[in-house]
Scaffold this motif. Structure first.
Motif, PDB file in Angstrom:
ATOM      1  N   LEU A 102     -30.967  36.128  29.962  1.00  0.00           N
ATOM      2  CA  LEU A 102     -32.110  36.001  30.865  1.00  0.00           C
ATOM      3  C   LEU A 102     -33.624  35.810  30.462  1.00  0.00           C
ATOM      4  O   LEU A 102     -34.084  34.825  30.618  1.00  0.00           O
ATOM      5  N   ALA A 110     -34.110  34.895  27.430  1.00  0.00           N
ATOM      6  CA  ALA A 110     -34.119  33.439  26.567  1.00  0.00           C
ATOM      7  C   ALA A 110     -34.502  32.497  27.468  1.00  0.00           C
ATOM      8  O   ALA A 110     -35.295  31.457  27.323  1.00  0.00           O
ATOM      9  N   MET A 111     -33.855  32.308  28.875  1.00  0.00           N
ATOM     10  CA  MET A 111     -33.960  31.418  29.623  1.00  0.00           C
ATOM     11  C   MET A 111     -35.352  31.154  29.936  1.00  0.00           C
ATOM     12  O   MET A 111     -35.848  29.936  30.324  1.00  0.00           O
ATOM     13  N   MET A 112     -36.331  32.087  29.863  1.00  0.00           N
ATOM     14  CA  MET A 112     -37.691  31.963  30.066  1.00  0.00           C
ATOM     15  C   MET A 112     -38.481  31.021  29.385  1.00  0.00           C
ATOM     16  O   MET A 112     -39.548  30.652  29.548  1.00  0.00           O
ATOM     17  N   ASP A 113     -37.781  30.712  28.061  1.00  0.00           N
ATOM     18  CA  ASP A 113     -38.585  29.836  27.188  1.00  0.00           C
ATOM     19  C   ASP A 113     -37.975  28.404  27.559  1.00  0.00           C
ATOM     20  O   ASP A 113     -38.607  27.525  26.772  1.00  0.00           O
ATOM     21  N   ILE A 114     -36.998  28.172  28.253  1.00  0.00           N
ATOM     22  CA  ILE A 114     -36.615  26.717  28.586  1.00  0.00           C
ATOM     23  C   ILE A 114     -37.568  25.689  29.068  1.00  0.00           C
ATOM     24  O   ILE A 114     -37.670  24.842  28.264  1.00  0.00           O
ATOM     25  N   PRO A 115     -38.261  26.234  29.847  1.00  0.00           N
ATOM     26  CA  PRO A 115     -39.185  25.370  30.329  1.00  0.00           C
ATOM     27  C   PRO A 115     -40.201  24.672  29.281  1.00  0.00           C
ATOM     28  O   PRO A 115     -40.766  23.661  29.244  1.00  0.00           O
ATOM     29  N   ALA A 123     -39.525  24.806  25.964  1.00  0.00           N
ATOM     30  CA  ALA A 123     -38.679  23.931  25.196  1.00  0.00           C
ATOM     31  C   ALA A 123     -38.226  22.482  25.616  1.00  0.00           C
ATOM     32  O   ALA A 123     -38.093  21.817  24.786  1.00  0.00           O
ATOM     33  N   LEU A 124     -38.058  22.492  26.828  1.00  0.00           N
ATOM     34  CA  LEU A 124     -37.515  21.259  27.241  1.00  0.00           C
ATOM     35  C   LEU A 124     -38.604  20.257  27.395  1.00  0.00           C
ATOM     36  O   LEU A 124     -39.800  20.421  28.174  1.00  0.00           O
ATOM     37  N   PHE A 133     -42.306  24.358  37.445  1.00  0.00           N
ATOM     38  CA  PHE A 133     -41.261  24.729  36.379  1.00  0.00           C
ATOM     39  C   PHE A 133     -41.873  24.381  35.132  1.00  0.00           C
ATOM     40  O   PHE A 133     -41.399  25.370  33.992  1.00  0.00           O
ATOM     41  N   ILE A 189     -43.689  28.024  34.104  1.00  0.00           N
ATOM     42  CA  ILE A 189     -43.179  29.200  34.301  1.00  0.00           C
ATOM     43  C   ILE A 189     -43.414  30.278  33.299  1.00  0.00           C
ATOM     44  O   ILE A 189     -43.550  31.484  33.669  1.00  0.00           O
TER      45      ILE A 189
END
Lengths: 285, 276
Positions: free
Chosen positions: A104, A106-111, A113-114, A157, A160
């Motif tokens: 969870l 690690a998910m915070m970095d997705i916005p 990285a994407l 998004f 975040i």
């Protein structure tokens, strides 16, 4: 976060004993001059050329005002959501241990990285009428794509991580003895949070919120997919600047761009001021 | 790191609140972060793998992939050199204007990329500050690779310095000074002392800068001129395909960038552990 806070530390007593001063200075100045300063100076000069009267006319023209209003309102909506969500995530990630917590986190970095265009594409398709989310929202009469809500969602998004990542370290370092004292004295969990914990994390929370707001104001890639970009309705200010450029109206573009830079700089000053308060508070007296 | 409040000591209401909050956090993250990510692959592969491959291998998309790779390959060494130079300059020397220089180096982080693109057009555009000079010399910067590379450098410039500088400052210069006393040359000091100390931070900065270079949209969209099959980077190609109503093609192109993003995330997690 800014490195500026670290710079006050002495950089070694001996000056210029080590080699490379001239070389690195030359490289950095050339780079900074050509890549960063020259283009920024071009903007400032172009802005100065316009003159205050014309500048004011451009900025207060109905289409510019509508674009600025949309940008600021959507960014504010996005920031309110991000502030609440970021606080929740920081709290859950720091205070609770549960299976999947690291994932969870690690998910915070997705916005970040994407790429923003990818995020924009995916959100637009999800919220469009036949998309996964759009199908659910359409019967209730909510449309997101091509509305201010779509703009706000795209902005939200892409920004975040800011609140989560600024509040998280402060919450981790927080001394829990005060909370325990509050609980022992009969405070409810909510009272403990509101009176003890929240004041301690408030500066970092505000820094994160300010940066998130600034980032939302500047977001482009994700927004233009979902916004539909209708003049006077769902056209963001930075897009209007680009449209003015494409029309060879360089004055119009420069005026709008300078306005956005000015807002960003004010927010930067606010966040730096908050950050300096924050670092001062963290040094034990 | 402070340990969590032991669950056994917490009263019952705390525990139910705790699971409520965890549930809420997981659900929200699922809806706003995870689903949009999965949806990219789902849509890209919705027509089967053959159609996916066909979309990726479409000439314009292939060219966009090539151009994006070219931009990344050109910007990376420049970012590394400038990042190290800036960190060395600011960490190892004191000079007037040092703080101001650092502010300018970090300036691109506070200027939105789209505004950076506008600045570049105001400088190099036909009616821009240097427009006439460039036209006279027949030099093409905008709507061509040089412009795309330069504006990408603007956007990615601070990444390496921001990772390396704090580390160099924290480590101090004792080791380098010792090497100097022992007669090492500047290059030897850098190669044998400085570089091994900063290598993970350097790599981390390089990963972040490259990821950004590959994914940059706003800044590049202004200076690229969006010439089909010529100045379209992968993010721009996504928009083009989307506007052409080729949604599956757009998602196929997007899925390649998403894969890169996931690799970056994994590298980031690994490197963060090493730089600490």
């Amino acid at each position: 976060m800014s490195v500026a806070a670290v710079i006050d530390a002495p950089a070694g007593r001996q000056r210029r004993v080590l080699p490379g001063f001239g070389l690195t200075m030359g490289l950095v100045l050339t780079y900074v001059g050509v890549i960063v300063l020259l283009p920024v100076i071009a903007l400032v000069l172009k802005g100065a050329e316009i003159g205050p009267v014309r500048f004011w006319e451009i900025v207060t023209a109905p289409r510019t005002l509508a674009a600025l209003r949309l940008t600021i309102t959507a960014a504010a909506l996005a920031t309110v959501f991000n502030a609440l969500y970021g606080l929740l995530m920081a709290w859950v990630l720091v205070r609770y241990r549960f299976p999947g917590r690291r994932l969870l986190d690690a998910m915070m970095d997705i916005p970040f990285a994407l790429p923003t265009a990818v995020a924009g594409l995916s959100l637009t398709a999800l919220f469009s009428e036949n998309g996964w989310y759009g199908q659910l929202l359409a019967p209730v009469g909510i449309s997101v794509v091509y509305t201010i809500w779509g703009v706000a969602i795209a902005m939200s998004f892409t920004s975040i991580p800011f609140v989560v990542r600024t509040v998280q370290p402060i919450l981790e370092d927080l001394d829990q003895s005060q909370e325990e004292a509050a609980r022992t004295l009969g405070a409810t969990p909510f009272q403990t949070f509101a009176r003890v914990i929240f004041p301690a994390i408030l500066p970092s929370f505000l820094v994160g919120t300010t940066i998130a707001f600034a980032r939302s104001l500047g977001e482009f890639g994700a927004v233009i997919f979902i916004a539909g970009n209708l003049p006077m309705k769902t056209e963001i200010a930075s897009l209007l600047a680009v449209i003015r450029l494409e029309e060879y109206d360089y004055n119009g573009a420069a005026a709008i761009a300078l306005t956005l830079v000015a807002i960003a700089m004010v927010l930067l000053v606010v966040s730096n001021w908050l950050q300096s308060r924050l670092t001062r508070r963290r040094v034990p007296a | 790191m402070t340990p969590a409040v032991p669950a056994t000591l917490a009263p019952r209401q705390d525990r139910s609140a705790r699971w409520l909050l965890i549930g809420l956090a997981v659900m929200l993250t699922l809806f706003i972060v995870v689903v949009p990510l999965i949806y990219i692959f789902w849509r890209a592969l919705s027509g089967g793998f053959a159609i996916f491959a066909q979309n990726i291998l479409a000439p314009d998309t292939l060219h966009a992939i090539w151009l994006t790779a070219a931009v990344a390959v050109v910007t990376l060494p420049i970012n590394l050199v400038i990042g190290i130079a800036a960190a060395w300059l600011i960490a190892r020397f004191t000079f007037p204007g040092r703080k101001a220089l650092l502010t300018i180096i970090e300036l691109p982080f506070s200027i939105s990329p789209i505004i950076a693109g506008v600045c570049y057009l105001l400088l190099y555009g036909r009616q821009g500050l240097l427009g006439p000079v460039l036209a006279a010399g027949d030099i093409k910067i905008l709507f061509a690779l040089p412009g795309i590379v330069m504006v990408t450098l603007f956007v990615t410039g601070p990444f390496v310095a921001r990772e390396v500088l704090p580390l160099m400052q924290a480590q101090g210069s004792e080791q380098e000074q010792a090497a100097l006393t022992l007669g090492a040359s500047g290059w030897q000091i850098f190669r044998r002392v400085t570089l091994p100390n900063i290598r993970w931070a350097l790599l981390y900065g390089a990963v972040l800068a490259t990821a950004r270079a590959v994914g940059e949209f706003g800044a590049v969209s202004v200076v690229s001129g969006a010439i089909r099959g010529q100045t379209m980077t992968l993010p721009l190609q996504i928009e083009l395909l989307f506007n052409d109503l080729n949604t599956v093609g757009a998602f196929a192109a997007a899925s390649t960038l998403t894969l890169i993003a996931l690799v970056v995330l994994i590298l980031k997690t690994v490197l963060e552990g090493r730089t600490r």
